[in-house]
Design an enzyme around this catalytic site. Structure first.
Site, PDB file in Angstrom:
ATOM      1  N   LYS A  85       0.826  -1.217   0.000  1.00  0.00           N
ATOM      2  CA  LYS A  85       0.000   0.000   0.000  1.00  0.00           C
ATOM      3  C   LYS A  85       0.857   1.263   0.000  1.00  0.00           C
ATOM      4  O   LYS A  85       0.363   2.372  -0.207  1.00  0.00           O
ATOM      5  CB  LYS A  85      -0.981  -0.005   1.158  1.00  0.00           C
ATOM      6  CG  LYS A  85      -0.464   0.432   2.494  1.00  0.00           C
ATOM      7  CD  LYS A  85      -1.678   0.606   3.401  1.00  0.00           C
ATOM      8  CE  LYS A  85      -1.339   1.341   4.665  1.00  0.00           C
ATOM      9  NZ  LYS A  85      -2.517   1.558   5.499  1.00  0.00           N
ATOM     10  N   ASP A  86       2.181   1.087   0.257  1.00  0.00           N
ATOM     11  CA  ASP A  86       3.080   2.242   0.225  1.00  0.00           C
ATOM     12  C   ASP A  86       3.825   2.379  -1.100  1.00  0.00           C
ATOM     13  O   ASP A  86       4.673   3.259  -1.247  1.00  0.00           O
ATOM     14  CB  ASP A  86       4.108   2.116   1.359  1.00  0.00           C
ATOM     15  CG  ASP A  86       3.457   2.250   2.722  1.00  0.00           C
ATOM     16  OD1 ASP A  86       2.391   2.880   2.803  1.00  0.00           O
ATOM     17  OD2 ASP A  86       3.984   1.673   3.684  1.00  0.00           O
ATOM     18  N   ARG A 131      -7.382   9.017   3.214  1.00  0.00           N
ATOM     19  CA  ARG A 131      -8.547   8.116   3.135  1.00  0.00           C
ATOM     20  C   ARG A 131      -9.220   8.006   4.484  1.00  0.00           C
ATOM     21  O   ARG A 131     -10.452   8.149   4.599  1.00  0.00           O
ATOM     22  CB  ARG A 131      -8.117   6.728   2.658  1.00  0.00           C
ATOM     23  CG  ARG A 131      -9.180   5.662   2.790  1.00  0.00           C
ATOM     24  CD  ARG A 131      -8.644   4.258   2.527  1.00  0.00           C
ATOM     25  NE  ARG A 131      -7.615   3.885   3.463  1.00  0.00           N
ATOM     26  CZ  ARG A 131      -7.828   3.235   4.627  1.00  0.00           C
ATOM     27  NH1 ARG A 131      -9.054   2.935   5.006  1.00  0.00           N
ATOM     28  NH2 ARG A 131      -6.817   2.917   5.425  1.00  0.00           N
ATOM     29  N   ARG A 132      -8.437   7.790   5.538  1.00  0.00           N
ATOM     30  CA  ARG A 132      -9.039   7.618   6.866  1.00  0.00           C
ATOM     31  C   ARG A 132      -9.706   8.916   7.337  1.00  0.00           C
ATOM     32  O   ARG A 132     -10.775   8.890   7.935  1.00  0.00           O
ATOM     33  CB  ARG A 132      -7.979   7.147   7.869  1.00  0.00           C
ATOM     34  CG  ARG A 132      -7.555   5.697   7.651  1.00  0.00           C
ATOM     35  CD  ARG A 132      -6.354   5.315   8.462  1.00  0.00           C
ATOM     36  NE  ARG A 132      -6.015   3.890   8.286  1.00  0.00           N
ATOM     37  CZ  ARG A 132      -4.805   3.396   8.484  1.00  0.00           C
ATOM     38  NH1 ARG A 132      -3.797   4.200   8.847  1.00  0.00           N
ATOM     39  NH2 ARG A 132      -4.557   2.111   8.293  1.00  0.00           N
ATOM     40  N   ARG A 149       2.057  11.008  12.260  1.00  0.00           N
ATOM     41  CA  ARG A 149       2.969  10.160  11.486  1.00  0.00           C
ATOM     42  C   ARG A 149       3.862   9.395  12.438  1.00  0.00           C
ATOM     43  O   ARG A 149       3.645   9.388  13.651  1.00  0.00           O
ATOM     44  CB  ARG A 149       3.765  11.038  10.501  1.00  0.00           C
ATOM     45  CG  ARG A 149       2.878  11.543   9.355  1.00  0.00           C
ATOM     46  CD  ARG A 149       3.685  11.840   8.131  1.00  0.00           C
ATOM     47  NE  ARG A 149       4.470  10.688   7.742  1.00  0.00           N
ATOM     48  CZ  ARG A 149       5.728  10.781   7.309  1.00  0.00           C
ATOM     49  NH1 ARG A 149       6.300  11.959   7.249  1.00  0.00           N
ATOM     50  NH2 ARG A 149       6.385   9.714   6.968  1.00  0.00           N
ATOM     51  N   ARG A 155       2.812   5.797  17.087  1.00  0.00           N
ATOM     52  CA  ARG A 155       1.396   6.184  17.073  1.00  0.00           C
ATOM     53  C   ARG A 155       0.656   5.582  18.269  1.00  0.00           C
ATOM     54  O   ARG A 155      -0.169   6.254  18.899  1.00  0.00           O
ATOM     55  CB  ARG A 155       0.752   5.708  15.767  1.00  0.00           C
ATOM     56  CG  ARG A 155       1.424   6.301  14.523  1.00  0.00           C
ATOM     57  CD  ARG A 155       0.654   5.923  13.286  1.00  0.00           C
ATOM     58  NE  ARG A 155       1.521   5.868  12.102  1.00  0.00           N
ATOM     59  CZ  ARG A 155       1.045   5.670  10.879  1.00  0.00           C
ATOM     60  NH1 ARG A 155      -0.228   5.496  10.691  1.00  0.00           N
ATOM     61  NH2 ARG A 155       1.857   5.619   9.841  1.00  0.00           N
ATOM     62  N   CYS A 241      -1.164   9.133  -3.075  1.00  0.00           N
ATOM     63  CA  CYS A 241      -1.492   9.199  -1.644  1.00  0.00           C
ATOM     64  C   CYS A 241      -2.221  10.485  -1.304  1.00  0.00           C
ATOM     65  O   CYS A 241      -2.702  10.646  -0.186  1.00  0.00           O
ATOM     66  CB  CYS A 241      -0.253   9.008  -0.792  1.00  0.00           C
ATOM     67  SG  CYS A 241       0.671  10.514  -0.558  1.00  0.00           S
TER      68      CYS A 241
HETATM   69  N1  LIG Z   1       2.538   3.672   5.676  1.00  0.00           N
HETATM   70  C1  LIG Z   1       1.706   3.105   6.683  1.00  0.00           C
HETATM   71  C2  LIG Z   1       1.579   1.634   6.545  1.00  0.00           C
HETATM   72  N2  LIG Z   1       1.994   0.919   5.464  1.00  0.00           N
HETATM   73  C3  LIG Z   1       1.646  -0.417   5.681  1.00  0.00           C
HETATM   74  C4  LIG Z   1       1.033  -0.511   6.916  1.00  0.00           C
HETATM   75  C5  LIG Z   1       0.462  -1.707   7.550  1.00  0.00           C
HETATM   76  C6  LIG Z   1       0.786  -2.997   6.834  1.00  0.00           C
HETATM   77  C7  LIG Z   1      -0.060  -3.222   5.591  1.00  0.00           C
HETATM   78  O1  LIG Z   1      -1.089  -2.538   5.350  1.00  0.00           O
HETATM   79  O2  LIG Z   1       0.316  -4.143   4.856  1.00  0.00           O
HETATM   80  C8  LIG Z   1       1.035   0.766   7.482  1.00  0.00           C
HETATM   81  C9  LIG Z   1       0.552   1.132   8.840  1.00  0.00           C
HETATM   82  C10 LIG Z   1      -0.925   1.478   8.863  1.00  0.00           C
HETATM   83  O3  LIG Z   1      -1.514   1.829   7.828  1.00  0.00           O
HETATM   84  O4  LIG Z   1      -1.488   1.377   9.959  1.00  0.00           O
END
Ligand SMILES: NCc1[nH]cc(CCC(=O)O)c1CC(=O)O
Length: 306
Positions: A85-86, A131-132, A149, A155, A241
């Site tokens: 997702k990153d 998104r959140r 962050r 967090r 993003c």
């Molecule tokens: N950059 C934040 C990020 N990137 C991946 C994860 C969690 C692991 C995943 O989604 O695979 C997270 C932390 C979150 O969103 O709480």
């Protein structure tokens, strides 16, 4: 049995290192290698260095991958492990997504309260995810959100210190860090996750067929198929993003069901939809993107494909 000497590149966060070890274990098990066949090489990324501003202000997701891409393309590492997702939507043509591990729990977890409903009027939520922010404000326009962050432990500590009323973290990250009981899972029909949430991906040089074959042995096909569909939707939306997008593709017999939702940044408008496509049909994500954009309120549409 002799084994190769390979270098696995990863970010250095606790979660990234856990994921790197998961990939190393899977590869060594699949190929009968000793664990020292793979050296884990932590690489600090720009996103790791710049902690005090939202990613949207400092260039989006390339911040988590640029240095790893450079190391991979230079040959300093043989493959790179990412939280998918990153990973930005468009990847360099010389880099290939070679495998994905089985997807973890895709949900978000609410940290600091037993439910969204239980949070007080005007509660302050810590998150840096557009998104959140949009999803929470749509559910509770009275919420305030503050930039949050740092890695998962940072967090969690901020919530424990009552810097905010609550935060949201991915179940996958919490589970992989040995915190399965932390937080309350929010069902995907209440908060659809980020595209590729819960998926660990492994990239290699596109022309490194030997490495890609080794990685192919640990590829979880269902995860790979679904995440590629979610990423296809992002590509069709020209999203990154900055764009408050939620999407989840799930296998349903011999087809894939893709659900998606687009939001205005403040949650004041949204459009949602779903589409079913045959496995291997590379176009249905594009069709859903077009349908969503056709039906989206202007406050949403202006954030996506020009
Ligand atoms: N950059 C934040 C990020 N990137 C991946 C994860 C969690 C692991 C995943 O989604 O695979 C997270 C932390 C979150 O969103 O709480």
């Amino acid at each position: 049995m002799t084994h190769p000497q390979l270098k696995l590149g990863t970010r250095g966060s606790p979660l990234a290192l856990v994921q790197a070890n998961m990939v190393r274990d899977a590869l060594c098990t699949a190929h009968g290698w000793q664990i020292d066949a793979i050296e884990i090489v932590p690489i600090k990324t720009t996103g790791d260095r710049v902690q005090d501003v939202a990613l949207a202000e400092i260039g989006g997701k390339a911040l988590w991958t640029k240095e790893l891409d450079r190391a991979l393309l230079s040959g300093a590492i043989d493959f790179a492990v990412h939280s998918m997702k990153d990973v930005e939507t468009v990847r360099p043509s010389a880099i290939a997504i070679a495998a994905m591990l089985p997807r973890a729990d895709v949900r978000d977890r609410l940290i600091g309260a037993p439910s969204i409903e239980a949070l007080r009027h005007g509660a302050v939520i810590g998150t840096s995810s557009p998104r959140r922010v949009a999803q929470l404000k749509r559910l509770r326009p009275d919420f305030e959100t503050v930039l949050f962050r740092g890695n998962v432990d940072t967090r969690l500590a901020k919530v424990a210190a009552n810097e905010v009323d609550a935060s949201m973290l991915a179940a996958a990250g919490l589970d992989r860090l040995g915190r399965p009981g932390v937080g309350v899972g929010i069902e995907t029909d209440v908060m659809l996750p980020a595209p590729a949430q819960g998926a660990v991906g492994i990239e290699a040089r596109a022309d490194d067929s030997r490495m890609r074959d080794w990685l192919g042995a640990i590829d979880h096909e269902a995860t790979h198929l679904c995440v590629l569909v979610e990423r296809g939707l992002l590509a069709a939306l020209q999203a990154d993003c900055h764009s408050p997008v939620a999407a989840l593709a799930t296998l349903d017999g011999d087809s894939i069901l893709l659900r998606a939702e687009l939001f205005a940044e403040d949650g004041s408008a949204h459009v949602s939809g779903e589409m079913r496509g045959a496995i291997g049909d590379g176009t249905f994500a594009d069709r859903l993107a077009a349908d969503l954009l056709d039906r989206a309120p202007e406050a949403v549409r202006r954030l996506f494909a020009a």
